[in-house]
Design a protein around this motif. Sequence first.
Motif, PDB file in Angstrom:
ATOM      1  N   ARG A 222       3.333   6.632   1.546  1.00  0.00           N
ATOM      2  CA  ARG A 222       4.420   7.514   1.100  1.00  0.00           C
ATOM      3  C   ARG A 222       5.258   7.987   2.276  1.00  0.00           C
ATOM      4  O   ARG A 222       6.483   8.131   2.165  1.00  0.00           O
ATOM      5  CB  ARG A 222       3.844   8.700   0.325  1.00  0.00           C
ATOM      6  CG  ARG A 222       3.218   8.321  -1.005  1.00  0.00           C
ATOM      7  CD  ARG A 222       2.974   9.539  -1.885  1.00  0.00           C
ATOM      8  NE  ARG A 222       2.032  10.487  -1.291  1.00  0.00           N
ATOM      9  CZ  ARG A 222       0.709  10.434  -1.449  1.00  0.00           C
ATOM     10  NH1 ARG A 222       0.169   9.453  -2.156  1.00  0.00           N
ATOM     11  NH2 ARG A 222      -0.078  11.329  -0.892  1.00  0.00           N
ATOM     12  N   GLU A 223       4.618   8.220   3.417  1.00  0.00           N
ATOM     13  CA  GLU A 223       5.355   8.662   4.604  1.00  0.00           C
ATOM     14  C   GLU A 223       6.204   7.526   5.171  1.00  0.00           C
ATOM     15  O   GLU A 223       7.328   7.748   5.634  1.00  0.00           O
ATOM     16  CB  GLU A 223       4.382   9.181   5.656  1.00  0.00           C
ATOM     17  CG  GLU A 223       5.040   9.890   6.819  1.00  0.00           C
ATOM     18  CD  GLU A 223       5.804  11.144   6.415  1.00  0.00           C
ATOM     19  OE1 GLU A 223       6.814  11.458   7.099  1.00  0.00           O
ATOM     20  OE2 GLU A 223       5.412  11.807   5.429  1.00  0.00           O
TER      21      GLU A 223
ATOM     22  N   GLY B 219       0.808  -1.222   0.000  1.00  0.00           N
ATOM     23  CA  GLY B 219       0.000   0.000   0.000  1.00  0.00           C
ATOM     24  C   GLY B 219       0.834   1.261   0.000  1.00  0.00           C
ATOM     25  O   GLY B 219       0.523   2.241   0.682  1.00  0.00           O
ATOM     26  N   ALA B 220       1.901   1.266  -0.787  1.00  0.00           N
ATOM     27  CA  ALA B 220       2.857   2.382  -0.741  1.00  0.00           C
ATOM     28  C   ALA B 220       2.359   3.646  -1.416  1.00  0.00           C
ATOM     29  O   ALA B 220       2.921   4.726  -1.201  1.00  0.00           O
ATOM     30  CB  ALA B 220       4.182   1.961  -1.377  1.00  0.00           C
ATOM     31  N   ASN B 221       1.322   3.559  -2.232  1.00  0.00           N
ATOM     32  CA  ASN B 221       0.882   4.738  -2.982  1.00  0.00           C
ATOM     33  C   ASN B 221       0.075   5.726  -2.145  1.00  0.00           C
ATOM     34  O   ASN B 221      -0.064   6.889  -2.511  1.00  0.00           O
ATOM     35  CB  ASN B 221       0.027   4.309  -4.180  1.00  0.00           C
ATOM     36  CG  ASN B 221       0.845   3.695  -5.292  1.00  0.00           C
ATOM     37  OD1 ASN B 221       2.063   3.600  -5.194  1.00  0.00           O
ATOM     38  ND2 ASN B 221       0.182   3.252  -6.345  1.00  0.00           N
TER      39      ASN B 221
ATOM     40  N   PRO C  21       2.015   0.195  -9.032  1.00  0.00           N
ATOM     41  CA  PRO C  21       2.992   1.041  -8.344  1.00  0.00           C
ATOM     42  C   PRO C  21       3.300   2.322  -9.091  1.00  0.00           C
ATOM     43  O   PRO C  21       3.306   2.356 -10.317  1.00  0.00           O
ATOM     44  CB  PRO C  21       4.227   0.139  -8.250  1.00  0.00           C
ATOM     45  CG  PRO C  21       4.053  -0.876  -9.326  1.00  0.00           C
ATOM     46  CD  PRO C  21       2.585  -1.088  -9.472  1.00  0.00           C
ATOM     47  N   ARG C  22       3.531   3.368  -8.320  1.00  0.00           N
ATOM     48  CA  ARG C  22       3.887   4.663  -8.881  1.00  0.00           C
ATOM     49  C   ARG C  22       5.391   4.734  -9.123  1.00  0.00           C
ATOM     50  O   ARG C  22       6.155   3.855  -8.696  1.00  0.00           O
ATOM     51  CB  ARG C  22       3.473   5.788  -7.935  1.00  0.00           C
ATOM     52  CG  ARG C  22       3.999   5.609  -6.522  1.00  0.00           C
ATOM     53  CD  ARG C  22       3.861   6.849  -5.671  1.00  0.00           C
ATOM     54  NE  ARG C  22       4.855   7.849  -6.022  1.00  0.00           N
ATOM     55  CZ  ARG C  22       5.027   8.997  -5.359  1.00  0.00           C
ATOM     56  NH1 ARG C  22       4.254   9.290  -4.326  1.00  0.00           N
ATOM     57  NH2 ARG C  22       5.949   9.850  -5.711  1.00  0.00           N
ATOM     58  N   GLU C  23       5.810   5.789  -9.812  1.00  0.00           N
ATOM     59  CA  GLU C  23       7.239   6.020 -10.030  1.00  0.00           C
ATOM     60  C   GLU C  23       7.831   6.770  -8.839  1.00  0.00           C
ATOM     61  O   GLU C  23       7.173   7.615  -8.229  1.00  0.00           O
ATOM     62  CB  GLU C  23       7.443   6.839 -11.308  1.00  0.00           C
ATOM     63  CG  GLU C  23       7.045   6.105 -12.581  1.00  0.00           C
ATOM     64  CD  GLU C  23       7.922   4.907 -12.856  1.00  0.00           C
ATOM     65  OE1 GLU C  23       9.131   4.979 -12.562  1.00  0.00           O
ATOM     66  OE2 GLU C  23       7.400   3.887 -13.350  1.00  0.00           O
ATOM     67  N   TRP C  24       9.072   6.452  -8.500  1.00  0.00           N
ATOM     68  CA  TRP C  24       9.767   7.116  -7.403  1.00  0.00           C
ATOM     69  C   TRP C  24      11.072   7.696  -7.933  1.00  0.00           C
ATOM     70  O   TRP C  24      11.772   7.055  -8.710  1.00  0.00           O
ATOM     71  CB  TRP C  24      10.048   6.132  -6.275  1.00  0.00           C
ATOM     72  CG  TRP C  24       8.809   5.544  -5.680  1.00  0.00           C
ATOM     73  CD1 TRP C  24       8.086   4.483  -6.147  1.00  0.00           C
ATOM     74  CD2 TRP C  24       8.130   5.996  -4.510  1.00  0.00           C
ATOM     75  NE1 TRP C  24       7.011   4.240  -5.347  1.00  0.00           N
ATOM     76  CE2 TRP C  24       7.010   5.148  -4.332  1.00  0.00           C
ATOM     77  CE3 TRP C  24       8.360   7.018  -3.583  1.00  0.00           C
ATOM     78  CZ2 TRP C  24       6.110   5.299  -3.261  1.00  0.00           C
ATOM     79  CZ3 TRP C  24       7.479   7.168  -2.518  1.00  0.00           C
ATOM     80  CH2 TRP C  24       6.373   6.322  -2.367  1.00  0.00           C
TER      81      TRP C  24
ATOM     82  N   VAL D  68      12.388   0.878  -4.870  1.00  0.00           N
ATOM     83  CA  VAL D  68      12.090  -0.040  -5.967  1.00  0.00           C
ATOM     84  C   VAL D  68      10.572  -0.211  -6.046  1.00  0.00           C
ATOM     85  O   VAL D  68       9.954  -0.729  -5.110  1.00  0.00           O
ATOM     86  CB  VAL D  68      12.762  -1.407  -5.754  1.00  0.00           C
ATOM     87  CG1 VAL D  68      12.404  -2.363  -6.897  1.00  0.00           C
ATOM     88  CG2 VAL D  68      14.269  -1.244  -5.627  1.00  0.00           C
ATOM     89  N   ALA D  69       9.987   0.255  -7.139  1.00  0.00           N
ATOM     90  CA  ALA D  69       8.549   0.093  -7.344  1.00  0.00           C
ATOM     91  C   ALA D  69       8.266  -1.354  -7.738  1.00  0.00           C
ATOM     92  O   ALA D  69       8.847  -1.877  -8.690  1.00  0.00           O
ATOM     93  CB  ALA D  69       8.064   1.050  -8.421  1.00  0.00           C
TER      94      ALA D  69
END
Length: 242
Positions: A20-21, A13-15, A41-44, A50-51
Amino acid sequence: MTTLDGAVVLLTGANGGLGREFVRQALARGARTVYATARRPREWADPRVVALPLDVTDADSIAAAVAAAGDVTVLVNNAGATGPASLLDADLTADLAGVRELFETNVFGPLAVAAAFAPVLAANGRDGRGAALVDIHSALSWLARGGAYSASKAALWSITNSLRLELADRGTQVVGVHLGYTDTPMIADLDVHKEDPADVVRAVYDGLETGAHEVLADDTSRSVKDLLSQPLTVMYPELARA
């Protein structure tokens, strides 16, 4: 206890706003790599992130994540979904499809991810930095005012308690996290007091690094837990009026 300095973190659930925090603060504390996972996954911009695609409700997706991230030392089960406000909602189908779908994401998904990565954590935790599983619950794990959502988080809380005992002899720290409303896009429309995601994540990582089994990330979760020893009519005054 488990250090984030040099750790390899996998976050589900990184998006989202909390996700993100978690990524940002893991890097700030010295994490070597963060696998930031989501269904899409989004771009970082940071090369340390690593997405990685991961659907916690799909066994093949989980297996692919384990194959791609075999160096993980800290797993954060953060992915979750909201659901029907009532277990008796008129919109639910006869087979309780809405509740079943919610439990797939909030209960069986985190358990499947934890089970798949348990051998990875046990193996990688031998280097002196430790290894950990962090499950994100809710103050609603203890307060049945969220309908199906509360029920799913209560189930995850119980699962985390069992995993803590099962993984203890493998050297894996298990941290259960409870929090109230937090200022993320998921609850942007709610007109309630909301905690700052930065404060919540800081409390979680502080607990992780000091060896905590449980983190009560805000005043809401602390006050709700205090009520658990009280009669049900204290927590639910409407029962006394019924």
